[in-house]
Scaffold this motif. Structure first.
Motif, PDB file in Angstrom:
ATOM      1  N   THR A 221       1.092  -0.951   0.026  1.00 17.86           N
ATOM      2  CA  THR A 221       0.141   0.006  -0.214  1.00 17.86           C
ATOM      3  C   THR A 221       1.253   0.982  -0.055  1.00 17.86           C
ATOM      4  O   THR A 221       0.286   2.110  -0.284  1.00 17.86           O
ATOM      5  N   LEU A 222       1.755   1.118   0.854  1.00 17.81           N
ATOM      6  CA  LEU A 222       3.180   2.497   0.727  1.00 17.81           C
ATOM      7  C   LEU A 222       3.354   2.272  -0.099  1.00 17.81           C
ATOM      8  O   LEU A 222       3.744   3.778  -0.652  1.00 17.81           O
ATOM      9  N   ALA A 223       3.803   1.538  -1.060  1.00 20.17           N
ATOM     10  CA  ALA A 223       4.440   1.363  -2.366  1.00 20.17           C
ATOM     11  C   ALA A 223       3.650   1.977  -3.883  1.00 20.17           C
ATOM     12  O   ALA A 223       4.820   2.791  -4.496  1.00 20.17           O
ATOM     13  N   ALA A 224       2.760   1.916  -3.489  1.00 15.97           N
ATOM     14  CA  ALA A 224       2.004   2.014  -4.004  1.00 15.97           C
ATOM     15  C   ALA A 224       1.239   3.852  -4.488  1.00 15.97           C
ATOM     16  O   ALA A 224       1.890   4.320  -5.595  1.00 15.97           O
ATOM     17  N   ARG A 225       1.551   3.947  -2.681  1.00 12.99           N
ATOM     18  CA  ARG A 225       0.976   5.800  -2.719  1.00 12.99           C
ATOM     19  C   ARG A 225       2.353   6.540  -3.077  1.00 12.99           C
ATOM     20  O   ARG A 225       1.984   7.845  -3.637  1.00 12.99           O
ATOM     21  N   LEU A 226       3.212   5.733  -2.972  1.00 15.85           N
ATOM     22  CA  LEU A 226       4.831   6.287  -3.087  1.00 15.85           C
ATOM     23  C   LEU A 226       4.586   6.575  -4.779  1.00 15.85           C
ATOM     24  O   LEU A 226       5.372   7.547  -4.794  1.00 15.85           O
ATOM     25  N   ARG A 227       4.399   5.367  -5.063  1.00 15.03           N
ATOM     26  CA  ARG A 227       4.787   5.929  -6.478  1.00 15.03           C
ATOM     27  C   ARG A 227       3.583   6.827  -7.162  1.00 15.03           C
ATOM     28  O   ARG A 227       3.980   7.543  -7.873  1.00 15.03           O
ATOM     29  N   ILE A 268      14.835   5.119  -2.733  1.00 18.79           N
ATOM     30  CA  ILE A 268      15.725   4.973  -4.505  1.00 18.79           C
ATOM     31  C   ILE A 268      15.703   4.379  -5.695  1.00 18.79           C
ATOM     32  O   ILE A 268      16.468   4.159  -5.852  1.00 18.79           O
ATOM     33  N   PRO A 269      14.360   4.844  -6.533  1.00 19.98           N
ATOM     34  CA  PRO A 269      12.973   4.775  -6.007  1.00 19.98           C
ATOM     35  C   PRO A 269      12.587   4.223  -5.045  1.00 19.98           C
ATOM     36  O   PRO A 269      11.100   4.672  -4.388  1.00 19.98           O
ATOM     37  N   VAL A 270      12.227   2.806  -5.317  1.00 20.02           N
ATOM     38  CA  VAL A 270      11.862   1.908  -5.541  1.00 20.02           C
ATOM     39  C   VAL A 270      12.500   1.065  -3.092  1.00 20.02           C
ATOM     40  O   VAL A 270      11.532   1.129  -2.766  1.00 20.02           O
ATOM     41  N   ARG A 271      13.113   0.583  -3.508  1.00 20.94           N
ATOM     42  CA  ARG A 271      14.063   0.196  -2.711  1.00 20.94           C
ATOM     43  C   ARG A 271      14.453   1.657  -1.574  1.00 20.94           C
ATOM     44  O   ARG A 271      14.378   2.514  -2.181  1.00 20.94           O
ATOM     45  N   CYS A 272      14.796   1.272  -0.258  1.00 23.97           N
ATOM     46  CA  CYS A 272      14.868   1.797   1.077  1.00 23.97           C
ATOM     47  C   CYS A 272      15.668   1.775   1.240  1.00 23.97           C
ATOM     48  O   CYS A 272      16.220   1.148   2.073  1.00 23.97           O
ATOM     49  N   HIS A 273      16.521   2.892   1.367  1.00 27.38           N
ATOM     50  CA  HIS A 273      18.093   3.251   1.786  1.00 27.38           C
ATOM     51  C   HIS A 273      18.356   2.935   3.163  1.00 27.38           C
ATOM     52  O   HIS A 273      17.705   3.521   3.878  1.00 27.38           O
ATOM     53  N   THR A 274      19.280   1.971   3.383  1.00 30.38           N
ATOM     54  CA  THR A 274      19.944   1.676   4.112  1.00 30.38           C
ATOM     55  C   THR A 274      20.768   3.121   5.124  1.00 30.38           C
ATOM     56  O   THR A 274      20.887   3.203   6.442  1.00 30.38           O
ATOM     57  N   ALA A 275      20.712   3.742   4.570  1.00 28.79           N
ATOM     58  CA  ALA A 275      21.451   5.424   5.098  1.00 28.79           C
ATOM     59  C   ALA A 275      20.434   6.352   3.919  1.00 28.79           C
ATOM     60  O   ALA A 275      19.958   6.574   4.445  1.00 28.79           O
ATOM     61  N   ILE A 276      21.453   7.655   3.736  1.00 27.42           N
ATOM     62  CA  ILE A 276      20.747   8.172   2.861  1.00 27.42           C
ATOM     63  C   ILE A 276      21.965   8.793   1.861  1.00 27.42           C
ATOM     64  O   ILE A 276      22.725   9.025   2.367  1.00 27.42           O
ATOM     65  N   GLY A 277      21.637   9.030   1.015  1.00 29.37           N
ATOM     66  CA  GLY A 277      23.007   9.965   0.054  1.00 29.37           C
ATOM     67  C   GLY A 277      23.323  10.959   0.427  1.00 29.37           C
ATOM     68  O   GLY A 277      22.410  11.955   1.143  1.00 29.37           O
ATOM     69  N   VAL A 278      24.177  11.289  -0.403  1.00 23.96           N
ATOM     70  CA  VAL A 278      24.741  12.771   0.558  1.00 23.96           C
ATOM     71  C   VAL A 278      24.289  13.608  -0.264  1.00 23.96           C
ATOM     72  O   VAL A 278      24.088  14.695   0.492  1.00 23.96           O
ATOM     73  N   LEU A 279      23.508  13.714  -1.500  1.00 25.88           N
ATOM     74  CA  LEU A 279      23.110  14.872  -2.406  1.00 25.88           C
ATOM     75  C   LEU A 279      21.653  15.113  -1.844  1.00 25.88           C
ATOM     76  O   LEU A 279      21.309  15.533  -1.834  1.00 25.88           O
ATOM     77  N   GLY A 280      21.334  13.648  -1.171  1.00 28.04           N
ATOM     78  CA  GLY A 280      19.618  13.543  -0.974  1.00 28.04           C
ATOM     79  C   GLY A 280      19.867  14.638   0.666  1.00 28.04           C
ATOM     80  O   GLY A 280      18.664  14.630   0.686  1.00 28.04           O
ATOM     81  N   ALA A 281      20.667  14.383   1.093  1.00 26.70           N
ATOM     82  CA  ALA A 281      20.927  15.006   2.578  1.00 26.70           C
ATOM     83  C   ALA A 281      21.215  16.769   2.391  1.00 26.70           C
ATOM     84  O   ALA A 281      20.599  16.750   3.031  1.00 26.70           O
ATOM     85  N   ALA A 282      21.729  16.541   1.474  1.00 24.29           N
ATOM     86  CA  ALA A 282      21.741  18.070   1.023  1.00 24.29           C
ATOM     87  C   ALA A 282      20.685  19.018   0.962  1.00 24.29           C
ATOM     88  O   ALA A 282      20.019  20.183   1.081  1.00 24.29           O
ATOM     89  N   SER A 283      19.618  18.047  -0.099  1.00 21.79           N
ATOM     90  CA  SER A 283      18.493  18.735  -0.319  1.00 21.79           C
ATOM     91  C   SER A 283      17.575  18.262   0.543  1.00 21.79           C
ATOM     92  O   SER A 283      17.106  19.927   0.961  1.00 21.79           O
TER      93      SER A 283
END
Length: 368
Positions: A221-227, A268-283
Protein backbone atom coordinates in the motif's frame (compact mmCIF):
# COMPACT_ATOMS: atom_id res chain seq x y z
CA UNK A 1 41.23 -0.25 -22.59
CA UNK A 2 42.91 -3.30 -21.08
CA UNK A 3 42.79 -6.41 -23.17
CA UNK A 4 42.10 -8.95 -24.34
CA UNK A 5 38.58 -8.60 -22.98
CA UNK A 6 39.59 -7.03 -19.66
CA UNK A 7 38.85 -3.48 -18.53
CA UNK A 8 40.93 -1.51 -16.03
CA UNK A 9 38.78 -0.89 -12.95
CA UNK A 10 39.03 0.24 -9.34
CA UNK A 11 36.38 -0.85 -6.83
CA UNK A 12 35.93 1.71 -4.08
CA UNK A 13 33.71 2.42 -1.17
CA UNK A 14 32.62 6.03 -1.34
CA UNK A 15 30.70 7.16 1.74
CA UNK A 16 27.94 4.62 2.35
CA UNK A 17 27.95 3.31 -1.23
CA UNK A 18 30.26 1.11 -3.25
CA UNK A 19 31.01 1.34 -6.93
CA UNK A 20 33.30 0.61 -9.85
CA UNK A 21 35.48 3.54 -10.97
CA UNK A 22 36.68 3.80 -14.56
CA UNK A 23 38.61 6.26 -16.67
CA UNK A 24 36.41 7.49 -19.49
CA UNK A 25 39.15 6.50 -21.97
CA UNK A 26 38.88 2.87 -20.82
CA UNK A 27 35.21 2.63 -21.81
CA UNK A 28 33.44 2.80 -25.19
CA UNK A 29 32.60 6.35 -26.26
CA UNK A 30 29.17 5.46 -27.64
CA UNK A 31 26.77 5.52 -24.65
CA UNK A 32 24.78 2.47 -25.77
CA UNK A 33 27.95 0.39 -26.11
CA UNK A 34 29.26 1.69 -22.78
CA UNK A 35 26.02 0.87 -21.01
CA UNK A 36 25.88 -2.63 -22.44
CA UNK A 37 29.43 -3.25 -21.25
CA UNK A 38 28.72 -1.92 -17.75
CA UNK A 39 25.63 -4.10 -17.38
CA UNK A 40 27.79 -7.12 -18.17
CA UNK A 41 30.53 -5.97 -15.79
CA UNK A 42 28.10 -5.47 -12.92
CA UNK A 43 26.17 -8.68 -13.60
CA UNK A 44 22.83 -7.12 -14.52
CA UNK A 45 20.02 -7.92 -15.03
CA UNK A 46 20.01 -10.40 -12.16
CA UNK A 47 18.66 -9.80 -8.63
CA UNK A 48 21.80 -11.49 -7.24
CA UNK A 49 24.26 -10.00 -9.77
CA UNK A 50 26.04 -13.31 -9.30
CA UNK A 51 28.09 -12.98 -12.51
CA UNK A 52 29.48 -9.50 -11.94
CA UNK A 53 30.76 -6.89 -9.50
CA UNK A 54 27.38 -5.67 -8.27
CA UNK A 55 26.27 -6.39 -4.72
CA UNK A 56 22.56 -7.10 -5.40
CA UNK A 57 21.45 -3.67 -4.15
CA UNK A 58 21.24 -0.20 -5.77
CA UNK A 59 23.80 1.13 -3.25
CA UNK A 60 26.39 -1.36 -4.51
CA UNK A 61 25.49 -1.27 -8.21
CA UNK A 62 27.05 2.06 -9.12
CA UNK A 63 29.67 3.32 -11.56
CA UNK A 64 31.85 6.44 -11.65
CA UNK A 65 33.37 7.49 -14.97
CA UNK A 66 36.22 9.99 -14.54
CA UNK A 67 38.23 12.16 -16.94
CA UNK A 68 40.23 15.38 -17.07
CA UNK A 69 37.86 18.33 -17.38
CA UNK A 70 37.94 20.94 -20.14
CA UNK A 71 36.02 23.31 -17.83
CA UNK A 72 38.39 25.99 -16.43
CA UNK A 73 36.49 25.85 -13.13
CA UNK A 74 37.09 22.10 -12.68
CA UNK A 75 39.99 19.69 -12.65
CA UNK A 76 37.98 16.50 -13.16
CA UNK A 77 34.73 15.49 -14.83
CA UNK A 78 32.67 12.84 -13.03
CA UNK A 79 29.78 11.00 -14.62
CA UNK A 80 27.69 8.86 -12.30
CA UNK A 81 25.78 5.88 -13.68
CA UNK A 82 23.22 3.94 -11.64
CA UNK A 83 23.16 0.36 -12.86
CA UNK A 84 19.90 -1.56 -12.53
CA UNK A 85 20.06 -4.72 -10.47
CA UNK A 86 17.20 -6.88 -11.70
CA UNK A 87 16.58 -4.71 -14.76
CA UNK A 88 18.88 -3.96 -17.71
CA UNK A 89 18.90 -0.22 -16.97
CA UNK A 90 21.68 2.36 -16.83
CA UNK A 91 20.62 5.81 -15.65
CA UNK A 92 22.51 9.10 -15.75
CA UNK A 93 19.59 11.21 -14.49
CA UNK A 94 21.02 11.78 -11.04
CA UNK A 95 24.25 12.50 -9.21
CA UNK A 96 25.74 10.37 -6.43
CA UNK A 97 27.42 12.29 -3.63
CA UNK A 98 28.70 9.16 -1.91
CA UNK A 99 30.72 7.93 -4.90
CA UNK A 100 31.80 11.56 -5.32
CA UNK A 101 33.93 11.06 -2.17
CA UNK A 102 36.16 8.63 -4.07
CA UNK A 103 36.57 10.66 -7.26
CA UNK A 104 39.42 12.86 -6.02
CA UNK A 105 41.53 10.00 -4.61
CA UNK A 106 40.84 7.95 -7.77
CA UNK A 107 42.01 10.87 -9.94
CA UNK A 108 45.24 11.07 -7.94
CA UNK A 109 45.81 7.32 -8.24
CA UNK A 110 45.32 7.43 -12.00
CA UNK A 111 47.64 10.42 -12.39
CA UNK A 112 44.94 12.85 -13.54
CA UNK A 113 45.63 15.24 -10.65
CA UNK A 114 48.95 15.96 -8.94
CA UNK A 115 48.87 15.41 -5.17
CA UNK A 116 49.20 18.49 -3.00
CA UNK A 117 51.58 19.09 -0.12
CA UNK A 118 49.85 17.48 2.85
CA UNK A 119 46.37 18.01 1.41
CA UNK A 120 44.96 17.67 -2.07
CA UNK A 121 42.05 19.74 -3.31
CA UNK A 122 40.22 18.55 -6.42
CA UNK A 123 37.57 20.59 -8.21
CA UNK A 124 34.99 18.24 -9.69
CA UNK A 125 32.32 18.87 -12.30
CA UNK A 126 29.38 16.47 -11.96
CA UNK A 127 28.37 15.85 -15.56
CA UNK A 128 24.91 14.56 -14.62
CA UNK A 129 23.81 18.03 -13.52
CA UNK A 130 26.66 20.40 -14.37
CA UNK A 131 27.10 21.22 -10.67
CA UNK A 132 30.53 21.69 -9.13
CA UNK A 133 32.05 20.38 -5.91
CA UNK A 134 35.45 20.57 -4.24
CA UNK A 135 36.87 17.53 -2.46
CA UNK A 136 39.76 17.91 0.01
CA UNK A 137 41.61 14.92 1.46
CA UNK A 138 45.05 14.02 2.86
CA UNK A 139 48.07 13.36 0.63
CA UNK A 140 50.45 12.07 -0.62
CA UNK A 141 48.62 8.79 -0.29
CA UNK A 142 45.71 9.40 -2.66
CA UNK A 143 43.68 6.43 -1.50
CA UNK A 144 46.36 3.72 -1.67
CA UNK A 145 47.24 4.30 1.99
CA UNK A 146 43.99 5.99 2.78
CA UNK A 147 43.91 5.31 6.50
CA UNK A 148 42.63 7.70 9.12
CA UNK A 149 40.55 7.98 12.23
CA UNK A 150 37.35 9.43 10.76
CA UNK A 151 34.25 7.29 11.14
CA UNK A 152 31.00 7.82 9.33
CA UNK A 153 27.74 6.26 10.40
CA UNK A 154 26.75 3.15 8.48
CA UNK A 155 30.35 2.16 7.63
CA UNK A 156 32.52 -0.12 9.82
CA UNK A 157 36.03 1.03 10.64
CA UNK A 158 37.61 4.39 9.89
CA UNK A 159 39.46 6.17 7.09
CA UNK A 160 40.78 9.60 6.29
CA UNK A 161 38.18 12.34 5.93
CA UNK A 162 37.11 13.63 2.52
CA UNK A 163 35.55 17.06 2.95
CA UNK A 164 33.14 17.86 0.11
CA UNK A 165 31.91 21.41 -0.31
CA UNK A 166 29.27 22.46 -2.80
CA UNK A 167 29.01 26.05 -4.06
CA UNK A 168 25.57 27.68 -4.04
CA UNK A 169 23.42 26.30 -6.85
CA UNK A 170 21.95 28.67 -9.41
CA UNK A 171 18.79 26.61 -9.95
CA UNK A 172 15.59 26.94 -7.96
CA UNK A 173 15.74 25.37 -4.51
CA UNK A 174 11.95 24.98 -4.72
CA UNK A 175 11.45 23.67 -8.29
CA UNK A 176 7.65 23.84 -8.11
CA UNK A 177 7.79 27.46 -6.92
CA UNK A 178 5.92 26.57 -3.72
CA UNK A 179 7.02 25.74 -0.19
CA UNK A 180 4.25 23.15 0.00
CA UNK A 181 2.38 21.21 -2.66
CA UNK A 182 -0.62 18.92 -2.34
CA UNK A 183 0.29 15.80 -4.31
CA UNK A 184 -1.99 12.75 -4.38
CA UNK A 185 -3.76 14.08 -1.28
CA UNK A 186 -0.53 14.51 0.73
CA UNK A 187 1.20 17.77 1.64
CA UNK A 188 4.86 17.65 0.56
CA UNK A 189 7.81 19.97 0.00
CA UNK A 190 9.71 19.51 -3.26
CA UNK A 191 13.33 20.64 -2.98
CA UNK A 192 16.46 20.38 -5.13
CA UNK A 193 19.81 21.19 -3.57
CA UNK A 194 21.74 18.80 -5.80
CA UNK A 195 19.22 15.94 -5.77
CA UNK A 196 15.52 16.34 -6.67
CA UNK A 197 13.82 15.25 -3.45
CA UNK A 198 10.26 15.17 -2.13
CA UNK A 199 9.89 15.60 1.64
CA UNK A 200 6.88 13.77 3.07
CA UNK A 201 5.75 13.58 6.72
CA UNK A 202 5.82 9.86 7.49
CA UNK A 203 2.60 9.92 9.49
CA UNK A 204 0.70 11.30 6.49
CA UNK A 205 1.30 7.93 4.80
CA UNK A 206 0.25 5.84 7.79
CA UNK A 207 3.75 4.87 8.92
CA UNK A 208 5.93 6.08 11.78
CA UNK A 209 9.13 6.70 9.84
CA UNK A 210 11.08 4.52 12.28
CA UNK A 211 10.45 1.21 10.51
CA UNK A 212 13.31 -0.89 9.13
CA UNK A 213 13.84 -0.51 5.36
CA UNK A 214 12.73 -4.11 4.71
CA UNK A 215 9.46 -3.52 6.54
CA UNK A 216 8.72 -0.43 4.47
CA UNK A 217 9.65 -2.17 1.22
CA UNK A 218 7.21 -4.98 2.03
CA UNK A 219 4.29 -2.54 2.41
CA UNK A 220 2.49 -2.72 -0.95
CA UNK A 221 0.00 0.00 0.00
CA UNK A 222 2.84 2.37 0.87
CA UNK A 223 4.67 1.50 -2.36
CA UNK A 224 1.61 2.37 -4.44
CA UNK A 225 1.15 5.72 -2.69
CA UNK A 226 4.82 6.57 -3.03
CA UNK A 227 4.71 5.78 -6.74
CA UNK A 228 1.69 8.08 -7.24
CA UNK A 229 3.45 10.88 -5.37
CA UNK A 230 6.71 10.42 -7.24
CA UNK A 231 5.15 10.41 -10.70
CA UNK A 232 3.10 13.53 -9.98
CA UNK A 233 6.00 15.29 -8.28
CA UNK A 234 8.26 14.57 -11.24
CA UNK A 235 5.93 16.49 -13.52
CA UNK A 236 5.56 19.40 -11.08
CA UNK A 237 9.34 19.61 -10.58
CA UNK A 238 9.95 19.89 -14.32
CA UNK A 239 11.45 16.41 -14.63
CA UNK A 240 8.80 15.11 -17.01
CA UNK A 241 7.78 11.46 -17.01
CA UNK A 242 9.85 9.81 -14.25
CA UNK A 243 8.27 6.36 -14.48
CA UNK A 244 11.59 4.94 -15.73
CA UNK A 245 13.84 7.34 -13.77
CA UNK A 246 15.51 7.13 -10.37
CA UNK A 247 14.54 10.69 -9.43
CA UNK A 248 12.98 12.36 -7.59
CA UNK A 249 13.86 10.64 -4.33
CA UNK A 250 11.17 10.50 -1.66
CA UNK A 251 12.21 11.09 1.95
CA UNK A 252 9.85 10.35 4.83
CA UNK A 253 10.31 12.64 7.84
CA UNK A 254 9.70 11.85 11.51
CA UNK A 255 10.83 13.53 14.74
CA UNK A 256 14.39 12.68 15.80
CA UNK A 257 15.05 9.93 18.33
CA UNK A 258 18.81 10.05 18.87
CA UNK A 259 19.79 13.68 19.24
CA UNK A 260 19.62 14.64 15.58
CA UNK A 261 17.29 17.12 13.92
CA UNK A 262 15.05 14.68 12.04
CA UNK A 263 14.63 10.97 11.28
CA UNK A 264 14.56 9.96 7.61
CA UNK A 265 13.63 7.03 5.42
CA UNK A 266 14.56 7.62 1.77
CA UNK A 267 13.31 5.67 -1.26
CA UNK A 268 15.74 5.39 -4.22
CA UNK A 269 13.12 5.25 -5.74
CA UNK A 270 11.63 1.84 -4.84
CA UNK A 271 14.17 0.34 -2.46
CA UNK A 272 14.50 2.04 0.91
CA UNK A 273 18.00 3.45 1.45
CA UNK A 274 19.82 1.84 4.39
CA UNK A 275 21.34 5.27 5.07
CA UNK A 276 20.90 8.48 3.05
CA UNK A 277 22.71 9.79 -0.01
CA UNK A 278 25.00 12.80 0.32
CA UNK A 279 23.11 14.95 -2.17
CA UNK A 280 19.81 13.65 -0.85
CA UNK A 281 20.91 14.76 2.61
CA UNK A 282 21.90 18.15 1.15
CA UNK A 283 18.39 18.58 -0.24
CA UNK A 284 16.76 17.38 2.98
CA UNK A 285 18.89 19.77 5.05
CA UNK A 286 17.98 22.72 2.83
CA UNK A 287 14.31 21.74 3.01
CA UNK A 288 14.46 21.69 6.81
CA UNK A 289 15.81 25.25 6.75
CA UNK A 290 13.00 26.61 4.59
CA UNK A 291 10.32 28.30 6.69
CA UNK A 292 6.89 26.75 6.28
CA UNK A 293 8.06 23.47 4.77
CA UNK A 294 6.43 20.20 5.79
CA UNK A 295 9.33 19.70 8.20
CA UNK A 296 7.83 22.38 10.45
CA UNK A 297 6.70 20.71 13.67
CA UNK A 298 8.75 17.58 12.85
CA UNK A 299 12.37 18.72 12.75
CA UNK A 300 14.21 19.95 15.84
CA UNK A 301 16.46 22.63 14.33
CA UNK A 302 19.36 24.02 16.38
CA UNK A 303 19.19 27.61 17.57
CA UNK A 304 22.57 28.42 16.05
CA UNK A 305 25.18 27.00 13.72
CA UNK A 306 24.97 25.39 10.27
CA UNK A 307 25.49 21.76 11.26
CA UNK A 308 22.50 19.43 11.06
CA UNK A 309 22.53 15.77 12.09
CA UNK A 310 20.13 13.78 9.93
CA UNK A 311 19.18 10.39 11.37
CA UNK A 312 18.73 7.42 9.02
CA UNK A 313 18.25 3.63 9.40
CA UNK A 314 21.90 2.86 10.18
CA UNK A 315 22.88 5.99 12.09
CA UNK A 316 23.26 9.60 11.02
CA UNK A 317 24.81 12.01 8.53
CA UNK A 318 26.21 15.37 9.62
CA UNK A 319 25.83 18.10 7.03
CA UNK A 320 26.41 21.83 7.15
CA UNK A 321 23.64 23.78 5.49
CA UNK A 322 22.47 27.36 5.44
CA UNK A 323 19.95 29.39 3.47
CA UNK A 324 20.71 32.88 2.12
CA UNK A 325 18.73 35.19 4.45
CA UNK A 326 18.41 37.75 1.67
CA UNK A 327 16.69 35.33 -0.73
CA UNK A 328 13.21 36.05 0.69
CA UNK A 329 10.33 34.01 -0.71
CA UNK A 330 12.64 32.39 -3.29
CA UNK A 331 15.09 30.68 -0.92
CA UNK A 332 18.61 29.85 -2.11
CA UNK A 333 21.11 27.55 -0.51
CA UNK A 334 24.08 29.52 0.80
CA UNK A 335 26.43 26.78 1.99
CA UNK A 336 26.44 22.99 1.84
CA UNK A 337 29.32 20.81 3.07
CA UNK A 338 29.64 17.22 4.23
CA UNK A 339 32.38 14.93 5.53
CA UNK A 340 32.66 11.48 3.96
CA UNK A 341 35.38 8.83 3.74
CA UNK A 342 36.52 6.61 0.87
CA UNK A 343 38.59 3.44 0.60
CA UNK A 344 40.09 1.53 -2.29
CA UNK A 345 38.95 -2.12 -2.23
CA UNK A 346 40.74 -3.41 -5.30
CA UNK A 347 42.52 -2.10 -8.38
CA UNK A 348 42.97 -4.31 -11.39
CA UNK A 349 41.22 -5.76 -14.40
CA UNK A 350 37.57 -6.76 -14.58
CA UNK A 351 36.38 -9.28 -17.16
CA UNK A 352 32.81 -8.67 -18.34
CA UNK A 353 30.34 -11.39 -19.11
CA UNK A 354 30.23 -12.16 -22.84
CA UNK A 355 27.48 -10.45 -24.85
CA UNK A 356 24.37 -12.51 -25.34
CA UNK A 357 23.95 -13.75 -28.90
CA UNK A 358 20.78 -15.41 -30.17
CA UNK A 359 21.13 -19.05 -31.30
CA UNK A 360 21.49 -19.51 -35.02
CA UNK A 361 18.98 -22.39 -34.95
CA UNK A 362 15.83 -22.37 -32.78
CA UNK A 363 16.12 -24.72 -29.82
CA UNK A 364 13.55 -27.48 -29.55
CA UNK A 365 12.76 -30.10 -26.95
CA UNK A 366 14.69 -32.65 -29.04
CA UNK A 367 17.89 -30.67 -28.48
CA UNK A 368 17.44 -31.10 -24.74
Amino acid sequence: MTGPGGIRCMLMRGGTSKGAYFLADDLPRIPADRDDLLLRIMGSPDPRQIDGLGGAHPLTSKVAVVSVSADPEADIDYLFLQIGVGEPEVSDRQNCGNLLAGVGPFAVERGLVAPGDGETSVRIRMLNSGDLATAKFPTPSGCAEYGGDTEISGVPGSAAAVVIEFPPRTGALLPTGHVRDDIAGVEVTCVDNGMPTVLVPAESLGVTGYEDPAELEADDTLAARLRDIRLAAGELMGLGDVSAATVPKLTLLAPPRHGGVVTTRTFIPVRCHTAIGVLGAASVAAGLRIGGSVAHGIAALPQRGDRLRIEHPTGFTDIESSIDPASGNRPRAQRTAVIRTARKIFDGTVFPRSPRTPPTTPLTGDQG
